[in-house]
Design an enzyme around this catalytic site. Structure first.
Site, PDB file in Angstrom:
ATOM      1  N   HIS A  13      70.291  -7.034 100.225  1.00  0.00           N
ATOM      2  CA  HIS A  13      70.412  -6.834  98.775  1.00  0.00           C
ATOM      3  C   HIS A  13      69.101  -7.118  98.056  1.00  0.00           C
ATOM      4  O   HIS A  13      68.551  -6.246  97.397  1.00  0.00           O
ATOM      5  CB  HIS A  13      71.542  -7.720  98.229  1.00  0.00           C
ATOM      6  CG  HIS A  13      71.695  -7.661  96.748  1.00  0.00           C
ATOM      7  ND1 HIS A  13      71.734  -8.792  95.975  1.00  0.00           N
ATOM      8  CD2 HIS A  13      71.803  -6.618  95.895  1.00  0.00           C
ATOM      9  CE1 HIS A  13      71.878  -8.445  94.705  1.00  0.00           C
ATOM     10  NE2 HIS A  13      71.920  -7.131  94.622  1.00  0.00           N
ATOM     11  N   HIS A  43      72.951 -14.137  95.964  1.00  0.00           N
ATOM     12  CA  HIS A  43      74.055 -13.465  95.284  1.00  0.00           C
ATOM     13  C   HIS A  43      75.328 -13.498  96.124  1.00  0.00           C
ATOM     14  O   HIS A  43      76.233 -12.697  95.915  1.00  0.00           O
ATOM     15  CB  HIS A  43      73.662 -12.032  94.929  1.00  0.00           C
ATOM     16  CG  HIS A  43      72.510 -11.968  93.979  1.00  0.00           C
ATOM     17  ND1 HIS A  43      71.237 -11.654  94.391  1.00  0.00           N
ATOM     18  CD2 HIS A  43      72.427 -12.222  92.656  1.00  0.00           C
ATOM     19  CE1 HIS A  43      70.426 -11.699  93.352  1.00  0.00           C
ATOM     20  NE2 HIS A  43      71.116 -12.046  92.291  1.00  0.00           N
TER      21      HIS A  43
END
Length: 159
Positions: A88, A107
């Site tokens: 990501h 995250h």
């Protein structure tokens, strides 16, 4: 005017269609140079052996899971290796032995080490890159390729 349009339409409909072009599919994996990562004797169940593959700028984890898994090698088919850069945003991942996942503190993406690095939670949009492994007759574990895009690289899956 209508007659001209009708004639043009009839001419277009009667025109022979050329055979379609055939595209060659792109390679799904890059063939990186083979690199020795460790020996079977170096590994203990659920303990990460830190590695770098395909180069020093690509951290990874070599893990003996203790049960046969997808993509596993070794006598028990339980040794896997993954990139530890979250796909990501590139945060460094850490291993959780309680559920055998690699987790991202950035995250909260999580990846299942028993299922080929499949994403099980979070913001990432792809699975975790798994390194293709081979064990030789001396018990040395070698990496021979990567099956997904390593974070920060634009061409590692292009042939």
């Amino acid at each position: 005017m209508r007659g001209a349009v009708a004639a043009a339409g009839a001419a277009a409909a009667s025109t022979a269609v050329a055979p379609s072009a055939q595209a060659t599919p792109a390679l799904a994996r890059v063939n990186y140079p083979t690199a020795r990562l460790a020996n079977l004797r170096d590994l203990k169940v659920d303990e990460v052996h830190d590695i770098a593959y395909p180069d020093a700028d690509s951290p990874g984890a070599l893990i003996k899971l203790g049960q046969r898994v997808e993509g596993g090698v070794g006598p028990d088919g339980d040794i896997v290796a993954f990139s530890t850069l979250c796909p990501h945003k590139g945060f460094p991942l850490f291993y959780r032995a309680d559920d055998r996942s690699l987790s991202c503190p950035g995250h909260y993406s999580r990846f299942d080490c028993e299922k080929g690095g499949q994403q099980i939670w979070g913001q990432a949009t792809q699975n975790l890159p798994q390194f293709r492994l081979r064990v030789d007759a001396n018990g040395d574990i070698h990496a021979e390729g990567v099956d997904e895009l390593i974070y920060g690289r634009l061409s590692n899956v292009m042939g």
